[in-house]
Design a protein around this motif. Structure first.
Motif, PDB file in Angstrom:
ATOM      1  N   GLY A 444      23.136 -14.341 -40.485  1.00 52.59           N
ATOM      2  CA  GLY A 444      23.768 -15.296 -39.919  1.00 52.59           C
ATOM      3  C   GLY A 444      25.036 -15.072 -38.554  1.00 52.59           C
ATOM      4  N   ASP A 445      25.271 -14.127 -39.743  1.00 55.25           N
ATOM      5  CA  ASP A 445      26.935 -13.897 -38.870  1.00 55.25           C
ATOM      6  C   ASP A 445      26.213 -12.503 -37.595  1.00 55.25           C
ATOM      7  OD1 ASP A 445      28.464 -15.596 -40.278  1.00 55.25           O
ATOM      8  OD2 ASP A 445      28.396 -13.633 -41.951  1.00 55.25           O
ATOM      9  N   ALA A 446      25.176 -11.278 -37.717  1.00 57.52           N
ATOM     10  CA  ALA A 446      24.958 -11.165 -37.042  1.00 57.52           C
ATOM     11  C   ALA A 446      24.092 -11.752 -35.811  1.00 57.52           C
ATOM     12  CB  ALA A 446      23.494 -10.031 -37.906  1.00 57.52           C
ATOM     13  N   VAL A 447      23.598 -12.956 -36.111  1.00 58.10           N
ATOM     14  CA  VAL A 447      23.090 -13.673 -35.114  1.00 58.10           C
ATOM     15  C   VAL A 447      23.795 -14.368 -34.127  1.00 58.10           C
ATOM     16  CG1 VAL A 447      22.200 -15.697 -33.735  1.00 58.10           C
ATOM     17  CG2 VAL A 447      21.085 -14.205 -35.628  1.00 58.10           C
ATOM     18  N   ASN A 448      25.651 -14.675 -34.792  1.00 66.48           N
ATOM     19  CA  ASN A 448      26.772 -14.819 -34.838  1.00 66.48           C
ATOM     20  C   ASN A 448      27.359 -14.169 -33.339  1.00 66.48           C
ATOM     21  OD1 ASN A 448      26.449 -17.998 -35.021  1.00 66.48           O
ATOM     22  ND2 ASN A 448      27.464 -16.954 -36.327  1.00 66.48           N
ATOM     23  N   GLU A 449      27.396 -12.442 -33.622  1.00 65.66           N
ATOM     24  CA  GLU A 449      28.282 -11.736 -33.570  1.00 65.66           C
ATOM     25  C   GLU A 449      26.777 -11.241 -31.919  1.00 65.66           C
ATOM     26  OE1 GLU A 449      29.574  -7.512 -34.089  1.00 65.66           O
ATOM     27  OE2 GLU A 449      29.267  -8.504 -36.117  1.00 65.66           O
ATOM     28  N   ALA A 450      26.052 -11.802 -32.238  1.00 63.76           N
ATOM     29  CA  ALA A 450      25.082 -11.218 -31.029  1.00 63.76           C
ATOM     30  C   ALA A 450      25.496 -11.879 -30.018  1.00 63.76           C
ATOM     31  CB  ALA A 450      23.907 -10.396 -31.544  1.00 63.76           C
ATOM     32  N   VAL A 451      25.418 -13.464 -30.149  1.00 67.45           N
ATOM     33  CA  VAL A 451      24.801 -14.297 -29.000  1.00 67.45           C
ATOM     34  C   VAL A 451      26.015 -15.135 -28.784  1.00 67.45           C
ATOM     35  CG1 VAL A 451      23.860 -15.962 -29.014  1.00 67.45           C
ATOM     36  CG2 VAL A 451      23.053 -14.692 -30.519  1.00 67.45           C
ATOM     37  N   PHE A 452      27.339 -14.659 -29.427  1.00 67.66           N
ATOM     38  CA  PHE A 452      28.701 -15.568 -29.311  1.00 67.66           C
ATOM     39  C   PHE A 452      29.858 -14.539 -28.957  1.00 67.66           C
ATOM     40  CE2 PHE A 452      26.270 -19.116 -30.996  1.00 67.66           C
ATOM     41  CZ  PHE A 452      26.272 -20.128 -29.651  1.00 67.66           C
ATOM     42  N   MET A 453      30.054 -14.027 -29.824  1.00 68.40           N
ATOM     43  CA  MET A 453      30.900 -13.011 -29.832  1.00 68.40           C
ATOM     44  C   MET A 453      31.548 -11.782 -28.958  1.00 68.40           C
ATOM     45  SD  MET A 453      32.142 -12.862 -34.668  1.00 68.40           S
ATOM     46  CE  MET A 453      33.025 -11.809 -34.087  1.00 68.40           C
ATOM     47  N   ARG A 454      29.763 -10.744 -29.289  1.00 68.95           N
ATOM     48  CA  ARG A 454      30.502  -9.921 -28.509  1.00 68.95           C
ATOM     49  C   ARG A 454      30.175  -9.977 -27.046  1.00 68.95           C
ATOM     50  NH1 ARG A 454      25.745  -6.323 -30.899  1.00 68.95           N
ATOM     51  NH2 ARG A 454      27.139  -5.242 -33.193  1.00 68.95           N
ATOM     52  N   PRO A 455      29.096 -11.340 -26.399  1.00 71.30           N
ATOM     53  CA  PRO A 455      29.654 -11.685 -24.800  1.00 71.30           C
ATOM     54  C   PRO A 455      31.110 -12.165 -24.552  1.00 71.30           C
ATOM     55  CG  PRO A 455      27.450 -12.485 -26.093  1.00 71.30           C
ATOM     56  CD  PRO A 455      27.667 -12.030 -26.848  1.00 71.30           C
ATOM     57  N   GLY A 456      31.542 -13.350 -25.500  1.00 67.96           N
ATOM     58  CA  GLY A 456      32.565 -13.611 -25.539  1.00 67.96           C
ATOM     59  C   GLY A 456      34.076 -12.357 -24.816  1.00 67.96           C
ATOM     60  N   ARG A 457      33.280 -11.161 -26.285  1.00 68.66           N
ATOM     61  CA  ARG A 457      34.798 -10.222 -25.997  1.00 68.66           C
ATOM     62  C   ARG A 457      34.429  -9.771 -24.809  1.00 68.66           C
ATOM     63  NH1 ARG A 457      34.137  -7.606 -31.964  1.00 68.66           N
ATOM     64  NH2 ARG A 457      35.831  -9.118 -32.900  1.00 68.66           N
TER      65      ARG A 457
END
Length: 520
Positions: A444-457
């Motif tokens: 779940g955290d990996a998906v959030n990081e890939a879908v939201f955090m990295r694109p957000g950064r």
């Protein structure tokens, strides 16, 4: 904690009082605005309690994570109120529910979906479930108890309280059912691989609330059972978390169950009360969970057609997995060889902890029967959720027997795995891909990081670059150009009369030359 001085305790109880006041406001409000104020109040108390041990980076990170994820869900409730005011001119329950029948289908569907988004954030349902496991960083056991037995059920309350909207929006109602079914399995699978006793119970909380959301999504057939499971769950989950806190108290704050074992003889009160909560959560008759969770399984099968088969099977499978991971918790904590360190001296908790555990254990045993007696809870909720004549795909006794068989099978598998084999003190590294996935919260955290955090950064970095090089660069370039021109033009202003006289002479010569050339 040794760092908890008197000011810290006062601050903790201030946060706790804030939570209680906000929760009361949430359930007593007769309009969505009042509910929203209480909703945000419990969210604030949650944030403050999760990050209470501010000297721990993990606690600060967990608090920030809970804050961000809950704000996503809270936007759903805020947008819902905007839709209500634009459509009905009011946010009171009476006006909204009274006008719902005259509203367009699209409006009702949108309203139901954003209310579901709000419930997902507060009740840690997929896809906004990632914060609940980390929320166990707060002081044990009270803050964990707050999330497990009270605050996270606010989403269930919101859906049931908004029954008039969901009854008229079948698409939104279907989304509620799907979210509940997915979450109850999602949380159950995660619980199977957690060695941290609090995080195992947190995953269990996610799963059990999935049952409540599933029931709420079934409409009038499940509203009362959703609230019943909310209440029975409050007793046995609170007892389980207090039991976990008692174990931690006796084990020098150790949370790894692989370093427990054999605690039933040195912590008999904790063992008995925790055991009663265990029997309640897996649904062994006549304990509380049997009366509430079995009713949800019956209602799921009673949905009819392929939907009923799928939902009923998911609920049944969840019961079996729940029996597995909760039996695992019992065996790793209270049975088997003693695996604790030599400097640990486990002991029973004082009365200030054991008395509430005993009270909650009584509720774990009798709350289900009391709420079911003569349809007491259903009759009490009838003015809000109405009445419904239940339909059963299978005879009730068949569903009960099937559920009990699945539960016993799950417990037997756990017994074979953790009672008849030695439990290593270090989690094995060579495990199946399914175990690895469960340990990592099904990524779940990996998906959030890939879908939201990295694109957000990346987006943030791009915007900063555009701002620095583009916007600021353009402004800086204009100012530099003006400055350079000014510096060069400044040389023309010497202050000497002879220079100005020469300029006038040259200018006059140019004018005369121009006039002469013009006449030729």
């Amino acid at each position: 904690s040794g760092r908890s001085a008197a000011p810290g305790r006062r601050l903790f109880f201030a946060y706790l009082n804030l939570f209680l006041a906000a929760m009361l406001l949430l359930v007593l409000a007769d309009n969505y605005l009042g509910l929203y104020v209480g909703w945000e109040g419990v969210g604030l108390a949650s944030y403050l309690l999760i990050g209470f041990w501010q000297y721990k980076p993990s606690a600060a990170t967990a608090a920030k994570k809970a804050f961000v994820v809950n704000r996503v869900g809270d936007m759903g409730l805020a947008v819902a109120m905007m839709i209500m005011f634009a459509t009905f001119g009011s946010v009171t329950f009476d006006d909204v529910f009274g006008g719902a029948e005259g509203a367009r289908d699209g409006v009702l569907t949108a309203l139901g979906l954003v209310l579901l988004l709000a419930a997902c954030g507060k009740s840690a349902q997929v896809p906004l479930q990632s914060w609940l496991g980390d929320a166990m960083e707060g002081p044990t056991p009270v803050s964990a108890l707050i999330h497990a037995a009270t605050m996270v059920t606010a989403g269930v309350y919101l859906i049931v309280r908004s029954d008039a909207i969901f009854d008229l929006a079948p698409t939104a109602q279907l989304a509620v059912v799907l979210v509940g079914a997915v979450t109850l399995l999602f949380g159950a699978v995660i619980g199977c691989a957690k060695d941290d006793i609090k995080k195992a119970l947190a995953a269990s909380t996610m799963s059990q609330i999935g049952y409540m959301v599933l029931a709420a999504g079934l409409g009038p057939a499940g509203y009362a059972f959703a609230i019943m499971h909310l209440l029975t769950h409050g007793f046995f989950k609170a007892g389980l978390f207090l039991g976990a806190g008692s174990v931690m108290h006796g084990m020098n704050d150790e949370v790894n169950m692989r370093r427990y074992g054999g605690l039933r003889t040195v912590m008999p009160v904790t063992f008995v009360t925790f055991g009663l909560g265990y029997l309640a959560i897996i649904g062994i008759p006549p304990f509380a969970g049997f009366f509430s969770k079995d009713k949800i399984i019956e209602a799921a099968f009673g949905a009819g057609g392929a939907e009923g088969v799928v939902l009923g099977t998911a609920a049944l499978l969840g019961a079996g997995i729940t029996a597995f991971y909760m039996t695992r918790v019992m065996l790793m904590t209270f049975f088997g060889r003693r695996r604790w360190a030599a400097d640990v001296h486990p002991h029973e908790a004082p009365a200030v902890m054991t008395v509430p555990m005993i009270v909650l254990a009584v509720g774990s045993v009798g709350a289900g029967a009391a709420l079911s007696l003569g349809g007491a809870l259903q009759n009490w909720l009838e003015p809000v959720v109405g009445t419904y004549e239940a339909e059963h795909l299978l005879p009730v006794w068949v569903t009960t027997a099937l559920t009990l068989a699945v539960v016993l099978a799950g417990a037997a598998v756990a017994y074979r795995q953790y009672a008849r084999r030695d439990i290593p003190e270090v989690a094995p590294a060579e495990v199946s891909v399914f175990t690895v996935a469960a340990r990592r919260d099904l990524y779940g955290d990996a998906v959030n990081e890939a879908v939201f955090m990295r694109p957000g950064r990346s987006l943030t970095s791009t915007l900063v670059t555009v701002d620095d090089k583009g916007v600021d660069g353009a402004v800086d370039g204009i100012s530099a150009t003006v400055g350079a021109l000014s510096a060069r033009m400044r040389h023309l202003q010497t202050g000497f009369v002879r220079s100005y006289g020469l300029s006038m002479l040259v200018g006059a010569a140019v004018v005369v030359a121009t006039m002469v050339l013009g006449r030729l």
